[in-house]
Write a protein that holds these residues in place. Structure first.
Motif, PDB file in Angstrom:
ATOM      1  N   ALA A 132       0.817  -1.216   0.000  1.00 42.34           N
ATOM      2  CA  ALA A 132       0.000   0.000   0.000  1.00 42.34           C
ATOM      3  C   ALA A 132       0.850   1.265   0.000  1.00 42.34           C
ATOM      4  O   ALA A 132       0.421   2.308  -0.479  1.00 42.34           O
ATOM      5  CB  ALA A 132      -0.948  -0.012   1.198  1.00 42.34           C
ATOM      6  N   THR A 133       2.060   1.170   0.541  1.00 44.17           N
ATOM      7  CA  THR A 133       2.908   2.356   0.619  1.00 44.17           C
ATOM      8  C   THR A 133       3.665   2.635  -0.683  1.00 44.17           C
ATOM      9  O   THR A 133       4.381   3.627  -0.758  1.00 44.17           O
ATOM     10  CB  THR A 133       3.924   2.212   1.775  1.00 44.17           C
ATOM     11  OG1 THR A 133       4.687   1.028   1.574  1.00 44.17           O
ATOM     12  CG2 THR A 133       3.212   2.183   3.116  1.00 44.17           C
ATOM     13  N   ASN A 134       3.512   1.756  -1.684  1.00 46.86           N
ATOM     14  CA  ASN A 134       4.144   2.047  -2.972  1.00 46.86           C
ATOM     15  C   ASN A 134       3.575   3.360  -3.504  1.00 46.86           C
ATOM     16  O   ASN A 134       2.363   3.572  -3.444  1.00 46.86           O
ATOM     17  CB  ASN A 134       3.860   0.936  -3.991  1.00 46.86           C
ATOM     18  CG  ASN A 134       4.743  -0.271  -3.807  1.00 46.86           C
ATOM     19  OD1 ASN A 134       5.623  -0.279  -2.962  1.00 46.86           O
ATOM     20  ND2 ASN A 134       4.503  -1.287  -4.600  1.00 46.86           N
ATOM     21  N   PRO A 135       4.434   4.223  -4.019  1.00 50.00           N
ATOM     22  CA  PRO A 135       3.907   5.479  -4.569  1.00 50.00           C
ATOM     23  C   PRO A 135       3.076   5.182  -5.816  1.00 50.00           C
ATOM     24  O   PRO A 135       3.283   4.168  -6.482  1.00 50.00           O
ATOM     25  CB  PRO A 135       5.171   6.271  -4.915  1.00 50.00           C
ATOM     26  CG  PRO A 135       6.249   5.256  -5.056  1.00 50.00           C
ATOM     27  CD  PRO A 135       5.879   4.115  -4.152  1.00 50.00           C
TER      28      PRO A 135
END
Length: 154
Positions: A132-135
């Protein structure tokens, strides 16, 4: 191997993707691919797929074009680019995230991986589970910014 991935990370300007990804693919350009082409063309001629004269002509042409280092490197870069895209599409089809990377020290990769002088590291593709933290995907140029028809505006 986590130890190898750690070394690649160091040679990759400490980018976390080298150690966080499930797999690190180092794509190599083959500076002597034309030599393999000669072997394949001899086999094709022997099997009757192409006349021997055509095979000889194509081998000679490939040798003249690709034997110089610049020609071989350019062709290997084209091949690696297409291979990287195919790898990334296959990963995506299977639900994996991927990222192409060019930020690394090729000479260090050669040493770490024991790559022969025939090959040159041109690109890395890391593959793993997306988080989820992938840009979000970076904005891309519009087709009208990169496509021209019939040489217009060049």
């Amino acid at each position: 191997d986590p130890a190898i991935k750690a070394q690649l990370r160091e040679a990759g300007f400490n980018q976390a993707k080298f150690t966080e990804a499930a797999a690190v693919f180092v794509l190599l350009g083959d500076l002597k691919a034309h030599e393999d082409y000669a072997v394949r063309m001899r086999g094709a001629a022997a099997a009757g797929y192409v006349p021997q004269g055509v095979a000889d002509y194509l081998v000679n042409l490939a040798t003249q074009f690709y034997a110089p280092t610049a020609g071989a490197r350019e062709e290997s870069a084209r091949s690696v680019g297409m291979s990287a895209m195919a790898l990334m599409l296959a990963a995506e089809e299977r639900g994996w995230a991927s990222c192409p990377m060019i930020g690394f020290n090729p000479a260090a990769f050669v040493t770490i991986l024991g790559i022969s002088e025939r090959y040159v590291p041109l690109m890395v593709v890391v593959v793993g589970k997306g988080v989820a933290t992938n840009p979000p995907r970076k904005p891309r140029l519009a087709p009208s910014d990169v496509l021209r028809f019939n040489g217009a505006d060049f």
